[in-house]
Design a protein around this motif. Structure first.
Motif, PDB file in Angstrom:
ATOM      1  N   ASN A  97      -9.895  15.018  -7.770  1.00  0.00           N
ATOM      2  CA  ASN A  97     -11.221  15.383  -8.276  1.00  0.00           C
ATOM      3  C   ASN A  97     -11.161  15.685  -9.770  1.00  0.00           C
ATOM      4  O   ASN A  97     -10.239  16.394 -10.200  1.00  0.00           O
ATOM      5  N   PRO A  98     -12.065  15.167 -10.588  1.00  0.00           N
ATOM      6  CA  PRO A  98     -13.225  14.310 -10.299  1.00  0.00           C
ATOM      7  C   PRO A  98     -12.938  12.854 -10.647  1.00  0.00           C
ATOM      8  O   PRO A  98     -13.697  12.216 -11.367  1.00  0.00           O
ATOM      9  N   ALA A  99     -11.842  12.326 -10.155  1.00  0.00           N
ATOM     10  CA  ALA A  99     -11.335  11.044 -10.610  1.00  0.00           C
ATOM     11  C   ALA A  99     -11.763   9.890  -9.707  1.00  0.00           C
ATOM     12  O   ALA A  99     -12.681   9.987  -8.898  1.00  0.00           O
ATOM     13  N   SER A 100     -11.071   8.790  -9.864  1.00  0.00           N
ATOM     14  CA  SER A 100     -11.252   7.574  -9.073  1.00  0.00           C
ATOM     15  C   SER A 100      -9.971   6.769  -9.222  1.00  0.00           C
ATOM     16  O   SER A 100      -9.009   7.225  -9.865  1.00  0.00           O
ATOM     17  N   SER A 101      -9.947   5.580  -8.676  1.00  0.00           N
ATOM     18  CA  SER A 101      -8.768   4.733  -8.838  1.00  0.00           C
ATOM     19  C   SER A 101      -8.509   4.401 -10.301  1.00  0.00           C
ATOM     20  O   SER A 101      -7.406   3.969 -10.660  1.00  0.00           O
ATOM     21  N   HIS A 102      -9.496   4.635 -11.156  1.00  0.00           N
ATOM     22  CA  HIS A 102      -9.330   4.426 -12.602  1.00  0.00           C
ATOM     23  C   HIS A 102      -8.150   5.222 -13.150  1.00  0.00           C
ATOM     24  O   HIS A 102      -7.524   4.812 -14.140  1.00  0.00           O
ATOM     25  N   MET A 103      -7.822   6.343 -12.508  1.00  0.00           N
ATOM     26  CA  MET A 103      -6.731   7.187 -13.028  1.00  0.00           C
ATOM     27  C   MET A 103      -5.377   6.487 -12.944  1.00  0.00           C
ATOM     28  O   MET A 103      -4.443   6.860 -13.652  1.00  0.00           O
ATOM     29  N   TRP A 104      -5.255   5.471 -12.082  1.00  0.00           N
ATOM     30  CA  TRP A 104      -3.978   4.791 -11.889  1.00  0.00           C
ATOM     31  C   TRP A 104      -3.834   3.545 -12.760  1.00  0.00           C
ATOM     32  O   TRP A 104      -2.841   2.815 -12.634  1.00  0.00           O
ATOM     33  N   ARG A 105      -4.803   3.282 -13.644  1.00  0.00           N
ATOM     34  CA  ARG A 105      -4.843   2.010 -14.393  1.00  0.00           C
ATOM     35  C   ARG A 105      -3.593   1.786 -15.243  1.00  0.00           C
ATOM     36  O   ARG A 105      -3.191   0.643 -15.459  1.00  0.00           O
ATOM     37  N   LYS A 106      -2.970   2.863 -15.751  1.00  0.00           N
ATOM     38  CA  LYS A 106      -1.777   2.719 -16.594  1.00  0.00           C
ATOM     39  C   LYS A 106      -0.483   2.863 -15.796  1.00  0.00           C
ATOM     40  O   LYS A 106       0.594   2.618 -16.328  1.00  0.00           O
ATOM     41  N   VAL A 107      -0.600   3.265 -14.541  1.00  0.00           N
ATOM     42  CA  VAL A 107       0.570   3.484 -13.698  1.00  0.00           C
ATOM     43  C   VAL A 107       0.897   2.247 -12.871  1.00  0.00           C
ATOM     44  O   VAL A 107       2.044   1.791 -12.836  1.00  0.00           O
ATOM     45  N   LEU A 108      -0.092   1.683 -12.193  1.00  0.00           N
ATOM     46  CA  LEU A 108       0.155   0.580 -11.261  1.00  0.00           C
ATOM     47  C   LEU A 108       0.898  -0.596 -11.896  1.00  0.00           C
ATOM     48  O   LEU A 108       1.820  -1.140 -11.268  1.00  0.00           O
ATOM     49  N   PRO A 109       0.542  -1.019 -13.121  1.00  0.00           N
ATOM     50  CA  PRO A 109       1.243  -2.174 -13.685  1.00  0.00           C
ATOM     51  C   PRO A 109       2.731  -1.941 -13.939  1.00  0.00           C
ATOM     52  O   PRO A 109       3.469  -2.899 -14.164  1.00  0.00           O
ATOM     53  N   LEU A 110       3.161  -0.669 -13.910  1.00  0.00           N
ATOM     54  CA  LEU A 110       4.544  -0.337 -14.238  1.00  0.00           C
ATOM     55  C   LEU A 110       5.399  -0.003 -13.020  1.00  0.00           C
ATOM     56  O   LEU A 110       6.600   0.227 -13.156  1.00  0.00           O
ATOM     57  N   VAL A 111       4.800   0.024 -11.833  1.00  0.00           N
ATOM     58  CA  VAL A 111       5.527   0.461 -10.640  1.00  0.00           C
ATOM     59  C   VAL A 111       6.455  -0.619 -10.109  1.00  0.00           C
ATOM     60  O   VAL A 111       7.511  -0.329  -9.560  1.00  0.00           O
ATOM     61  N   GLY A 112       6.073  -1.881 -10.274  1.00  0.00           N
ATOM     62  CA  GLY A 112       6.938  -2.954  -9.803  1.00  0.00           C
ATOM     63  C   GLY A 112       6.567  -3.448  -8.429  1.00  0.00           C
ATOM     64  O   GLY A 112       5.387  -3.586  -8.099  1.00  0.00           O
ATOM     65  N   GLU A 113       7.567  -3.716  -7.594  1.00  0.00           N
ATOM     66  CA  GLU A 113       7.360  -4.384  -6.319  1.00  0.00           C
ATOM     67  C   GLU A 113       6.532  -3.559  -5.351  1.00  0.00           C
ATOM     68  O   GLU A 113       6.474  -2.335  -5.427  1.00  0.00           O
ATOM     69  N   GLY A 114       5.896  -4.278  -4.406  1.00  0.00           N
ATOM     70  CA  GLY A 114       5.111  -3.648  -3.360  1.00  0.00           C
ATOM     71  C   GLY A 114       3.665  -4.070  -3.425  1.00  0.00           C
ATOM     72  O   GLY A 114       3.194  -4.596  -4.442  1.00  0.00           O
ATOM     73  N   ARG A 115       2.971  -3.874  -2.340  1.00  0.00           N
ATOM     74  CA  ARG A 115       1.518  -4.056  -2.319  1.00  0.00           C
ATOM     75  C   ARG A 115       0.897  -2.739  -2.759  1.00  0.00           C
ATOM     76  O   ARG A 115       0.929  -1.752  -2.021  1.00  0.00           O
ATOM     77  N   LEU A 116       0.385  -2.704  -3.951  1.00  0.00           N
ATOM     78  CA  LEU A 116      -0.107  -1.462  -4.544  1.00  0.00           C
ATOM     79  C   LEU A 116      -1.613  -1.351  -4.305  1.00  0.00           C
ATOM     80  O   LEU A 116      -2.396  -2.175  -4.778  1.00  0.00           O
ATOM     81  N   LEU A 117      -1.997  -0.308  -3.581  1.00  0.00           N
ATOM     82  CA  LEU A 117      -3.402  -0.101  -3.234  1.00  0.00           C
ATOM     83  C   LEU A 117      -3.865   1.252  -3.759  1.00  0.00           C
ATOM     84  O   LEU A 117      -3.141   2.246  -3.650  1.00  0.00           O
TER      85      LEU A 117
END
Length: 285
Positions: free
Chosen positions: A29-49
């Protein structure tokens, strides 16, 4: 890609990239999936949801109370609709609480859990600093509706006082966009009033107590707790981190730098690297 899926008469929007083991990122709170925009591209393998919780982000806004149980129910329906099993859960703030709650209720479907700035146990008013205590008291009072529903105060302050790195107006606009009206901000108010303090609200305190028992007993489920410093509004204080060392089974604690509560704005690279390295150490993907 950000598809949507129908659940319980409404819709859940979610980010969905990659393939392989599902790794689900849950916001608070008070976020959305937008908070992960800089994290997901750097995590690597996997189905990232990364779903938008019901009533938040681009997900639907049904006429419900937006209790913890409501969020868990819609999230469960989303997991079922997508057939997600054997997942890794990553959560921040209330997303961390939902991740731990889900893991405690469905341990057979969870490979590991990584959390930061969340509720590992019920809190007491005495544990809050002066600023957070005054803020919580105001939000729980009749003044809270005006503070949270009457303006975008809660969102604005989350991304000014809740971060060390200034959030650009463009990026802040993405956080503000889902909440243009008082009615649309009701999920924010409900979450803000749900922090379990001295057993109140009882339903949330019970949920946290329940998953707390799982945290102490789940020796076969790897867990990661990220810690930060440099801010007065951090939930995971040195005292909480020290408590978790002796109380949480199969836990690794990793310091991820100076950050505010909304740490993905301050340390996205270190957060992503820590999650990736932990997942690989435990062969989680």
């Amino acid at each position: 890609m950000m598809p949507a899926i129908e659940v319980l008469g409404s819709t859940i929007h979610y980010e969905d990239t990659g393939s392989g083991t599902p790794i689900v990122f849950l916001h608070g709170n008070p976020a959305s999936s937008h908070m992960w925009r800089k994290v997901l591209p750097l995590v690597g393998e996997g189905r990232l949801l990364a779903p938008d919780l019901i009533g938040m982000g681009r997900s639907g806004k049904p006429d419900i109370d937006y209790t913890f149980a409501d969020h868990a129910r819609y999230l469960d329906a989303w997991f079922d609709a997508l057939g997600l099993e054997d997942v890794v859960l990553v959560g921040h703030d209330w997303g961390g609480a939902l991740a731990l709650d889900r893991a405690a209720r469905h341990p057979e479907n969870v490979r590991g859990v990584a959390v930061f700035e969340t509720f590992l146990r019920p809190l007491s008013w005495a544990e809050l600093g002066d600023g957070p205590r005054a803020r919580s008291e105001a939000i729980r009072s009749p003044q809270g509706e005006e503070l949270v529903l009457g303006s975008d105060y809660f969102i604005q302050t989350a991304y000014t006082g809740g971060v060390l790195t200034p959030v650009s107006e463009e990026e802040k606009a993405a956080y503000l966009a889902p909440f243009p009206t008082p009615e649309s901000r009701r999920p924010i108010l409900a979450w803000a009033r749900s922090i379990p303090l001295d057993g109140d609200p009882a339903d949330v305190a019970d949920r946290v107590t329940h998953y707390g028992k799982w945290l102490t007993a789940s020796h076969d489920t790897p867990k990661l707790l990220l810690t930060f410093d440099g801010s007065l509004v951090l939930l995971i204080t040195p005292e909480v981190a020290e408590w978790s060392k002796s109380s949480v089974a199969a836990l690794e604690i990793e310091y991820a730098g100076a950050a505010g509560h909304h740490a993905t704005e301050d340390q996205p690279e270190r957060i992503a690297a820590a999650i990736a390295a932990w997942a690989d150490r435990h062969d989680l993907r």
